[in-house]
Design a protein around this motif. Structure first.
Motif, mmCIF file in Angstrom:
data_model
loop_
_atom_site.group_PDB
_atom_site.id
_atom_site.type_symbol
_atom_site.label_atom_id
_atom_site.label_comp_id
_atom_site.label_asym_id
_atom_site.label_seq_id
_atom_site.Cartn_x
_atom_site.Cartn_y
_atom_site.Cartn_z
ATOM 1 N N MET A 1 0.937 -1.043 0.098
ATOM 2 C CA MET A 1 0.043 0.087 -0.063
ATOM 3 C C MET A 1 1.022 1.189 -0.003
ATOM 4 S SD MET A 1 -2.641 1.237 3.039
ATOM 5 C CE MET A 1 -3.794 -0.250 2.789
ATOM 6 N N PRO A 2 0.661 2.056 -0.817
ATOM 7 C CA PRO A 2 1.482 3.546 -0.902
ATOM 8 C C PRO A 2 1.359 4.340 0.029
ATOM 9 C CG PRO A 2 -0.257 3.490 -2.489
ATOM 10 C CD PRO A 2 -0.318 2.106 -1.906
ATOM 11 N N GLU A 3 2.311 5.113 0.650
ATOM 12 C CA GLU A 3 2.128 6.002 1.865
ATOM 13 C C GLU A 3 2.328 7.377 1.361
ATOM 14 O OE1 GLU A 3 4.928 4.603 4.643
ATOM 15 O OE2 GLU A 3 4.139 2.713 4.847
ATOM 16 N N ALA A 4 1.327 8.208 2.078
ATOM 17 C CA ALA A 4 1.127 9.444 1.798
ATOM 18 C C ALA A 4 1.366 10.267 3.492
ATOM 19 C CB ALA A 4 0.047 10.148 1.402
ATOM 20 N N VAL A 5 2.268 11.417 3.359
ATOM 21 C CA VAL A 5 2.399 12.090 4.543
ATOM 22 C C VAL A 5 1.687 13.587 4.252
ATOM 23 C CG1 VAL A 5 3.750 13.505 6.101
ATOM 24 C CG2 VAL A 5 3.957 10.945 5.677
ATOM 25 N N VAL A 6 0.617 13.976 5.023
ATOM 26 C CA VAL A 6 0.091 15.372 4.627
ATOM 27 C C VAL A 6 0.457 16.261 5.824
ATOM 28 C CG1 VAL A 6 -2.107 16.532 4.537
ATOM 29 C CG2 VAL A 6 -2.014 14.168 3.627
ATOM 30 N N ILE A 7 0.986 17.470 5.259
ATOM 31 C CA ILE A 7 1.427 18.445 6.430
ATOM 32 C C ILE A 7 0.458 19.537 6.235
ATOM 33 C CG2 ILE A 7 3.492 19.945 6.995
ATOM 34 C CD1 ILE A 7 5.166 18.546 5.050
ATOM 35 N N GLY A 8 -0.292 19.440 7.671
ATOM 36 C CA GLY A 8 -1.045 20.467 7.850
ATOM 37 C C GLY A 8 -2.614 19.836 8.089
ATOM 38 N N GLY A 9 -3.431 20.324 9.259
ATOM 39 C CA GLY A 9 -4.591 19.524 9.483
ATOM 40 C C GLY A 9 -5.832 20.643 9.186
ATOM 41 N N GLY A 10 -5.548 21.457 8.335
ATOM 42 C CA GLY A 10 -6.897 22.406 8.142
ATOM 43 C C GLY A 10 -7.719 21.906 7.098
ATOM 44 N N VAL A 11 -8.447 22.475 6.517
ATOM 45 C CA VAL A 11 -9.541 21.978 5.555
ATOM 46 C C VAL A 11 -8.937 21.431 4.318
ATOM 47 C CG1 VAL A 11 -11.457 22.623 3.950
ATOM 48 C CG2 VAL A 11 -11.287 23.532 6.037
ATOM 49 N N GLY A 12 -7.803 21.969 3.746
ATOM 50 C CA GLY A 12 -7.213 21.430 2.701
ATOM 51 C C GLY A 12 -6.380 20.043 3.100
ATOM 52 N N GLY A 13 -5.848 19.968 4.258
ATOM 53 C CA GLY A 13 -5.049 18.839 4.483
ATOM 54 C C GLY A 13 -5.896 17.911 4.884
ATOM 55 N N LEU A 14 -6.761 17.951 5.693
ATOM 56 C CA LEU A 14 -7.681 16.791 5.907
ATOM 57 C C LEU A 14 -8.737 16.244 4.989
ATOM 58 C CD1 LEU A 14 -9.080 18.499 9.150
ATOM 59 C CD2 LEU A 14 -7.661 16.388 9.205
ATOM 60 N N THR A 15 -9.067 17.028 3.791
ATOM 61 C CA THR A 15 -9.656 16.814 2.851
ATOM 62 C C THR A 15 -8.765 15.961 1.839
ATOM 63 O OG1 THR A 15 -10.842 18.887 2.545
ATOM 64 C CG2 THR A 15 -10.893 17.399 0.766
ATOM 65 N N ALA A 16 -7.492 16.117 2.098
ATOM 66 C CA ALA A 16 -6.542 15.500 1.014
ATOM 67 C C ALA A 16 -6.479 14.150 1.592
ATOM 68 C CB ALA A 16 -5.382 16.281 1.060
ATOM 69 N N GLY A 17 -6.372 14.062 3.071
ATOM 70 C CA GLY A 17 -6.034 12.795 3.650
ATOM 71 C C GLY A 17 -7.233 11.916 3.510
ATOM 72 N N VAL A 18 -8.426 12.465 3.509
ATOM 73 C CA VAL A 18 -9.486 11.593 3.429
ATOM 74 C C VAL A 18 -9.842 11.093 1.737
ATOM 75 C CG1 VAL A 18 -12.368 11.848 3.017
ATOM 76 C CG2 VAL A 18 -11.090 12.948 4.938
ATOM 77 N N ALA A 19 -9.391 11.950 0.939
ATOM 78 C CA ALA A 19 -9.602 11.702 -0.533
ATOM 79 C C ALA A 19 -8.536 10.709 -1.039
ATOM 80 C CB ALA A 19 -9.239 12.875 -1.330
ATOM 81 N N LEU A 20 -7.306 10.659 -0.321
ATOM 82 C CA LEU A 20 -6.250 9.725 -0.662
ATOM 83 C C LEU A 20 -6.563 8.230 -0.042
ATOM 84 C CD1 LEU A 20 -3.226 12.049 -0.060
ATOM 85 C CD2 LEU A 20 -3.783 10.862 -2.255
ATOM 86 N N ARG A 21 -7.168 8.297 1.351
ATOM 87 C CA ARG A 21 -7.500 7.081 1.827
ATOM 88 C C ARG A 21 -8.667 6.276 0.771
ATOM 89 N NH1 ARG A 21 -9.693 6.471 7.551
ATOM 90 N NH2 ARG A 21 -9.506 4.130 6.736
ATOM 91 N N ARG A 22 -9.514 7.306 0.319
ATOM 92 C CA ARG A 22 -10.616 6.553 -0.334
ATOM 93 C C ARG A 22 -9.917 6.000 -1.559
ATOM 94 N NH1 ARG A 22 -13.566 8.043 3.363
ATOM 95 N NH2 ARG A 22 -15.450 9.208 3.281
ATOM 96 N N TRP A 25 -4.549 4.608 -0.059
ATOM 97 C CA TRP A 25 -3.317 5.041 0.560
ATOM 98 C C TRP A 25 -3.553 5.075 1.921
ATOM 99 C CZ3 TRP A 25 0.817 7.524 -2.067
ATOM 100 C CH2 TRP A 25 0.763 7.662 -3.488
ATOM 101 N N ASP A 26 -2.362 4.730 2.514
ATOM 102 C CA ASP A 26 -1.982 4.850 3.926
ATOM 103 C C ASP A 26 -1.719 6.312 4.198
ATOM 104 O OD1 ASP A 26 -1.354 4.151 6.617
ATOM 105 O OD2 ASP A 26 0.234 3.052 6.132
ATOM 106 N N VAL A 27 -2.296 6.882 4.899
ATOM 107 C CA VAL A 27 -2.333 8.295 5.167
ATOM 108 C C VAL A 27 -1.819 8.684 6.594
ATOM 109 C CG1 VAL A 27 -3.338 10.605 4.964
ATOM 110 C CG2 VAL A 27 -3.943 8.675 3.465
ATOM 111 N N THR A 28 -0.855 9.519 6.931
ATOM 112 C CA THR A 28 -0.650 10.215 8.060
ATOM 113 C C THR A 28 -0.776 11.889 7.937
ATOM 114 O OG1 THR A 28 0.875 8.342 8.644
ATOM 115 C CG2 THR A 28 1.104 10.445 9.958
ATOM 116 N N VAL A 29 -1.457 12.365 8.803
ATOM 117 C CA VAL A 29 -1.613 13.899 8.617
ATOM 118 C C VAL A 29 -1.193 14.499 9.747
ATOM 119 C CG1 VAL A 29 -3.071 15.744 8.881
ATOM 120 C CG2 VAL A 29 -3.802 13.679 7.490
ATOM 121 N N LEU A 30 0.054 15.037 9.457
ATOM 122 C CA LEU A 30 0.594 15.990 10.697
ATOM 123 C C LEU A 30 0.234 17.298 11.039
ATOM 124 C CD1 LEU A 30 4.206 14.960 9.677
ATOM 125 C CD2 LEU A 30 2.820 13.598 11.055
#
Length: 396
Positions: A1-22, A25-30
């Motif tokens: 499973m590919p891994e993604a790290v998202v820097i920032g837990g605002g609207v954009g970062g959280l949406t990116a995390g959700v979209a990648l999970r869908r 992707w294995d996602v970590t939001v910092l």
């Protein structure tokens, strides 16, 4: 499973995390802060962003938690309409309208969809290597987790308008510039007067109101100001500036608690970035294209970014395809928002009169003018396969 790290837990970062999970992707939001954003302000979600959220299965929930707007438009300080439209007309044209909800409500909804175990709070990113996808971290506070490194196939930098990641990737770019205006935002209980979703334009001044669910009113105001100016009492500043304006403005300022007023100088890009990516790193939202709030599209464009980015990498395309899909569109919207911002800064009474007369005449000649002017923004559709759940290929 590919891994993604998202820097920032605002609207954009959280949406990116959700979209990648869908997309599998294995996602970590910092997030640097010790808790998720709980800013006391409202959030406009227009038709384009609602469509993007629909691809993540969140659009209907957002609509349930929101208040749909009725008549919207621009008014004079005496209350007379310059240009207006209705929610029904917008829905007929775009298949949806705009909805309003508390910013904290949207943040909470996105965090729930992401999953708490994928969110790390109190973590400061100290460096990113775009070639290897290495993200260096340290605790943002003494009680935080220790320093270390994470490696990812994709790094999403959603670290805001003054993004350290953007500065590191594009050190020669001039960065955001001050727009010339400062902005206030606040929440107040609904007064015993009519509240509609409007902006009122005066001589260099703007005041906007939006009715939220729960009988709260989100308001914002802008005025010309030197960058970094400090006021002892922001509520008194607003009362002084907007004395004599139409209701519900005086009633809102009388009712608002001073501690619920936020003020920030407004910055924007004058020069687009050459690209929204480098190596394994993609920039998103304000980190990629900060804009003035005059079109209500800052966070909406971040939501679009997130859905498009997840689609691109999910289809196995390189990040150059993300830049190609997003750079020109966001640059055009940034420029349009700045043009409106400049129009609101006019103070000369003769020029203000000409501006207002021009808007009113154009609206009478074309009753759909307000909506037509937003076609390029609100008519956007997400990629056809966005949110289809197919597994991802890593970014090239």
């Amino acid at each position: 499973m590919p891994e993604a790290v998202v820097i920032g837990g605002g609207v954009g970062g959280l949406t990116a995390g959700v979209a990648l999970r869908r997309r599998g992707w294995d996602v970590t939001v910092l997030e640097r802060a010790g808790r998720l954003e709980n800013v006391g302000s409202g959030f406009v979600i227009a038709a384009n962003a609602l469509r993007a959220l629909d691809t993540l299965g969140l659009g209907d929930r957002v609509r349930e938690l929101s208040r749909v707007q009725g008549e919207v438009g621009i008014r004079r300080p005496n209350g007379r309409w310059l240009v207006s439209t209705t929610e029904d007309r917008a829905r007929e044209r775009y298949g949806d309208s705009m909805v309003l909800l508390l910013r904290a409500t949207l943040i909470g909804l996105l965090a729930e969809a992401l999953g708490g175990e994928r969110l790390r709070l109190g973590v400061e990113v100290t460096g990113v290597d775009p070639d290897t996808g290495t993200v260096r971290v340290s605790p943002a506070r003494p009680e935080g987790a220790g320093a270390g490194e994470l490696r990812a196939d994709l790094v999403v930098a959603a670290d805001g308008i003054h993004s350290a990641t953007r500065r590191a990737l594009f050190p020669d770019h001039p960065g955001p510039v001050y727009s010339g205006v400062t902005a206030w935002r606040g929440l107040a209980p609904r007064p015993d007067v009519m509240v509609s979703s409007t902006e009122t334009w005066g001589r260099g001044l703007v005041f906007g109101t939006h009715l939220l669910a729960g009988d709260l009113v989100y308001f914002y105001a802008t005025d010309l100001s030197p960058a970094g100016a400090v006021h002892a009492d922001e509520r008194e500043e607003l009362l002084r500036r907007f004395a004599g304006w139409h209701e519900p403005i005086p009633a809102l300022l009388d009712a608002v608690e001073p501690e619920r007023i936020l003020r920030n100088d407004v910055f924007s890009f004058a020069t687009p970035l050459p690209a929204f990516h480098r190596g394994r790193v993609a920039l998103l939202g304000d980190a990629a294209h900060p804009m003035t709030p005059n079109l209500g599209q800052g966070a909406c464009q971040a939501v679009e970014d997130a859905v498009v980015l997840a689609h691109v990498v999910g289809e196995g395309q390189g990040l150059a395809a993300y830049t190609a899909a997003r750079r020109d569109r966001t640059a055009a919207i940034t420029g349009s928002a700045m043009s409106i911002c400049r129009a609101t800064q006019v103070r000369n009474p003769v020029v203000v009169g000409l501006r207002d007369a021009g808007m009113a005449l154009a609206s009478r000649l074309r009753s759909d003018l307000m909506l037509r002017s937003m076609d390029a923004v609100l008519g956007w559709r997400p990629p056809a396969s966005a949110g289809n759940g197919r597994g991802p290929a890593g970014p090239a």
